[in-house]
Enzyme design. Structure first.
Site, PDB file in Angstrom:
ATOM      1  N   ALA A   8       0.898  -1.658  -0.551  1.00  0.00           N
ATOM      2  CA  ALA A   8       0.139  -0.004   0.347  1.00  0.00           C
ATOM      3  C   ALA A   8       0.626   0.968   0.042  1.00  0.00           C
ATOM      4  O   ALA A   8       2.256   1.092   0.240  1.00  0.00           O
ATOM      5  CB  ALA A   8      -0.835   0.044   0.935  1.00  0.00           C
ATOM      6  N   GLY A  24       0.599  -5.096   0.890  1.00  0.00           N
ATOM      7  CA  GLY A  24       0.005  -4.873   0.052  1.00  0.00           C
ATOM      8  C   GLY A  24      -0.184  -6.027  -1.337  1.00  0.00           C
ATOM      9  O   GLY A  24      -1.785  -6.302  -1.323  1.00  0.00           O
ATOM     10  N   GLU A  74      -0.573  -9.922  -0.811  1.00  0.00           N
ATOM     11  CA  GLU A  74      -1.958  -9.720  -1.134  1.00  0.00           C
ATOM     12  C   GLU A  74      -2.856  -9.479  -1.225  1.00  0.00           C
ATOM     13  O   GLU A  74      -3.802 -10.715  -1.643  1.00  0.00           O
ATOM     14  CB  GLU A  74      -2.622  -8.546   0.695  1.00  0.00           C
ATOM     15  CG  GLU A  74      -1.570  -8.779   1.683  1.00  0.00           C
ATOM     16  CD  GLU A  74      -2.584  -7.659   3.354  1.00  0.00           C
ATOM     17  OE1 GLU A  74      -2.330  -6.625   2.724  1.00  0.00           O
ATOM     18  OE2 GLU A  74      -2.925  -7.824   4.553  1.00  0.00           O
ATOM     19  N   GLU A  77       4.363  -5.230   7.175  1.00  0.00           N
ATOM     20  CA  GLU A  77       4.078  -4.430   7.602  1.00  0.00           C
ATOM     21  C   GLU A  77       4.360  -3.784   9.216  1.00  0.00           C
ATOM     22  O   GLU A  77       4.480  -2.426   9.395  1.00  0.00           O
ATOM     23  CB  GLU A  77       3.080  -4.530   7.438  1.00  0.00           C
ATOM     24  CG  GLU A  77       1.963  -4.133   6.105  1.00  0.00           C
ATOM     25  CD  GLU A  77       1.593  -5.273   5.597  1.00  0.00           C
ATOM     26  OE1 GLU A  77       2.705  -6.556   5.817  1.00  0.00           O
ATOM     27  OE2 GLU A  77       0.763  -5.769   4.620  1.00  0.00           O
TER      28      GLU A  77
HETATM   29  C1  HXC Z   1       5.037   4.186  -1.908  1.00  0.00           C
HETATM   30  C2  HXC Z   1       6.937   3.353  -2.409  1.00  0.00           C
HETATM   31  C3  HXC Z   1       6.455   2.110  -1.319  1.00  0.00           C
HETATM   32  C4  HXC Z   1       5.103   1.893  -1.389  1.00  0.00           C
HETATM   33  C5  HXC Z   1       8.424   1.596  -2.531  1.00  0.00           C
HETATM   34  N1  HXC Z   1       7.946   3.269  -2.889  1.00  0.00           N
HETATM   35  N2  HXC Z   1       7.802   1.416  -2.117  1.00  0.00           N
HETATM   36  N3  HXC Z   1       6.417   4.315  -2.088  1.00  0.00           N
HETATM   37  N4  HXC Z   1       4.291   3.036  -0.951  1.00  0.00           N
HETATM   38  N5  HXC Z   1       4.782   1.221   0.493  1.00  0.00           N
HETATM   39  C6  HXC Z   1       8.905   4.370  -3.480  1.00  0.00           C
HETATM   40  C7  HXC Z   1      10.592   4.140  -3.094  1.00  0.00           C
HETATM   41  O1  HXC Z   1       9.933   5.578  -1.850  1.00  0.00           O
HETATM   42  C8  HXC Z   1      10.782   5.445  -4.023  1.00  0.00           C
HETATM   43  O2  HXC Z   1      10.679   6.560  -4.293  1.00  0.00           O
HETATM   44  C9  HXC Z   1      10.456   4.382  -5.211  1.00  0.00           C
HETATM   45  O3  HXC Z   1       8.811   3.690  -4.430  1.00  0.00           O
HETATM   46  C10 HXC Z   1      11.692   3.549  -4.814  1.00  0.00           C
HETATM   47  O4  HXC Z   1      11.518   2.699  -3.737  1.00  0.00           O
HETATM   48  P1  HXC Z   1      13.397   2.326  -3.226  1.00  0.00           P
HETATM   49  O5  HXC Z   1      13.045   2.241  -1.627  1.00  0.00           O
HETATM   50  O6  HXC Z   1      13.730   3.104  -3.502  1.00  0.00           O
HETATM   51  O7  HXC Z   1      13.447   0.993  -4.314  1.00  0.00           O
HETATM   52  P2  HXC Z   1      14.715   0.098  -3.633  1.00  0.00           P
HETATM   53  O8  HXC Z   1      15.847   0.372  -2.671  1.00  0.00           O
HETATM   54  O9  HXC Z   1      14.857  -1.073  -4.430  1.00  0.00           O
HETATM   55  O10 HXC Z   1      13.278  -0.699  -2.576  1.00  0.00           O
HETATM   56  C11 HXC Z   1      12.515  -1.627  -3.064  1.00  0.00           C
HETATM   57  C12 HXC Z   1      11.608  -1.730  -1.717  1.00  0.00           C
HETATM   58  C13 HXC Z   1      10.902  -0.889  -0.485  1.00  0.00           C
HETATM   59  C14 HXC Z   1      12.332  -2.731  -0.333  1.00  0.00           C
HETATM   60  C15 HXC Z   1      10.468  -2.372  -2.278  1.00  0.00           C
HETATM   61  O11 HXC Z   1      10.994   0.197  -1.482  1.00  0.00           O
HETATM   62  C16 HXC Z   1      10.515  -1.247   0.367  1.00  0.00           C
HETATM   63  O12 HXC Z   1      10.593  -1.389   1.512  1.00  0.00           O
HETATM   64  N6  HXC Z   1       8.974  -0.493   0.180  1.00  0.00           N
HETATM   65  C17 HXC Z   1       8.584  -0.777   1.097  1.00  0.00           C
HETATM   66  C18 HXC Z   1       7.714  -2.057   1.271  1.00  0.00           C
HETATM   67  C19 HXC Z   1       6.612  -1.848   2.610  1.00  0.00           C
HETATM   68  O13 HXC Z   1       6.789  -2.017   3.772  1.00  0.00           O
HETATM   69  N7  HXC Z   1       5.006  -2.367   1.828  1.00  0.00           N
HETATM   70  C20 HXC Z   1       4.371  -2.343   2.982  1.00  0.00           C
HETATM   71  C21 HXC Z   1       3.754  -1.182   3.059  1.00  0.00           C
HETATM   72  S1  HXC Z   1       2.201  -1.257   4.289  1.00  0.00           S
HETATM   73  P3  HXC Z   1      11.626   8.035  -3.947  1.00  0.00           P
HETATM   74  O14 HXC Z   1      10.299   8.932  -4.699  1.00  0.00           O
HETATM   75  O15 HXC Z   1      12.294   7.796  -3.367  1.00  0.00           O
HETATM   76  O16 HXC Z   1      12.185   7.242  -6.230  1.00  0.00           O
HETATM   77  C22 HXC Z   1       1.107  -2.006   3.344  1.00  0.00           C
HETATM   78  C23 HXC Z   1      -0.247  -2.140   3.810  1.00  0.00           C
HETATM   79  C24 HXC Z   1      -1.570  -2.982   3.467  1.00  0.00           C
HETATM   80  O17 HXC Z   1       1.713  -3.071   2.303  1.00  0.00           O
HETATM   81  C25 HXC Z   1      -2.557  -3.154   3.135  1.00  0.00           C
HETATM   82  C26 HXC Z   1      -3.891  -3.503   2.737  1.00  0.00           C
HETATM   83  C27 HXC Z   1      -5.027  -3.135   2.625  1.00  0.00           C
END
Ligand code: HXC
Length: 260
Positions: free
Chosen positions: A67, A111, A114, A134
């Site tokens: 998400a 997400g 999921e 998360e």
């Molecule tokens: C918003 C995101 C994002 C996310 C990545 N980006 N994941 N933006 N929401 N979930 C953005 C980064 O900010 C970055 O933007 C660009 O995408 C590239 O990401 P990087 O981090 O620079 O890439 P990398 O170093 O290759 O790392 C990849 C990654 C990391 C390991 C996937 O991005 C990461 O940990 N992302 C978050 C994963 C996460 O926590 N997901 C769960 C979210 S909560 P910029 O502008 O800086 O280039 C969730 C709840 C679900 O999903 C609920 C469902 C109803």
């Protein structure tokens, strides 16, 4: 769909509807608009007699990295609880009645994982990475992750992933039973399309009943599920395609299904 979607691409290949998540700069982070567009497109394909199966896919680097954290960061409890921000449309994906295959390459996190699990089965590229990170954000999965992941891979590994936030690579995901096949990245769409086209060639009523029956295995008792299966097995003898399928076998020819 009434307007052109911004965050997904829609195309067809024969009777297969293909939906590609398309927010590449954010690694396909899932915001409400993207999920609304995805649900609308899935529902449109579900209602379309020319479509027999769907594929949901992302980019090479990310199926979806979860998400949209930027969008969620400032939400309060009242925001998310009252308006169901982030979560509001996800259950509609479960209501899609034709098969939906997830073709996953790169990150399928939070997400994203999921969403893949909401599809009927997952074909993964060898660079795929799955996880429910998360916990690192001081939240928990919100679209079924704590429920579908243990059903898919068992309690121990699901607890491991949900509590540590670690990622699982494609091989581990296949061993654990989360994904049905792992293929080289450059073969992912061919493999998913091949599976989808195979499914499309079968009689649609039997395909839809099969999906419904397998889903019963996750949502009720064994007795109820087996009874549902038996009744639907009987019901399929009412279709023209059952006559055609069995007659064709007996006559040693290919069946010509009419999907009724
Ligand atoms: C918003 C995101 C994002 C996310 C990545 N980006 N994941 N933006 N929401 N979930 C953005 C980064 O900010 C970055 O933007 C660009 O995408 C590239 O990401 P990087 O981090 O620079 O890439 P990398 O170093 O290759 O790392 C990849 C990654 C990391 C390991 C996937 O991005 C990461 O940990 N992302 C978050 C994963 C996460 O926590 N997901 C769960 C979210 S909560 P910029 O502008 O800086 O280039 C969730 C709840 C679900 O999903 C609920 C469902 C109803």
């Amino acid at each position: 769909m009434t307007s052109t979607p911004e965050f997904i691409q829609i195309r067809t290949e024969g009777r297969v509807g293909i939906l590609t998540l398309n927010r590449p700069k954010q690694l396909n982070a899932l915001n409400d608009q993207l999920i609304d567009e995805l649900v609308a497109a899935l529902k449109a394909f579900d209602a379309d007699d020319e479509i027999g199966c769907m594929i949901v896919t992302g980019s090479e680097k990310a199926f979806a990295a979860g998400a949209d954290i930027g969008a969620m960061a400032s939400y309060t409890f009242s925001d998310v609880y009252k308006s169901e921000y982030i979560t509001h449309n996800w259950d509609l994906i479960r209501s899609i009645r034709k098969p939906v295959i997830a073709a996953v390459s790169g990150f399928a996190l939070g997400g994203g994982c999921e969403l893949a699990m909401l599809c009927d089965f997952i074909i993964a590229a060898d660079n795929a990475k799955f996880g429910q990170p998360e916990i690192k954000l001081a939240i928990i999965p919100g679209a079924g992750g704590t429920q579908r992941l243990p059903r898919a891979i068992g309690k121990s590994k699901a607890m491991d992933l949900v509590l540590t936030g670690r990622m699982m690579d494609a091989q581990e995901a296949e061993r654990a039973g989360l994904v049905s096949r792992v293929v080289p990245l450059d073969k992912l769409m061919d493999e998913a399309l091949g599976a989808a086209l195979t499914i499309c060639n079968y009689s649609l009523p039997s395909v839809m009943v099969a999906k419904e029956a397998v889903n019963r295995a996750f949502e009720g008792s064994l007795t109820d599920g087996a009874m549902f299966e038996r009744r639907m097995f009987h019901a399929l003898f009412a279709t023209a395609d059952q006559k055609e399928g069995m007659t064709a076998f007996v006559e040693k020819r290919k069946p010509e299904f009419k999907h009724r």
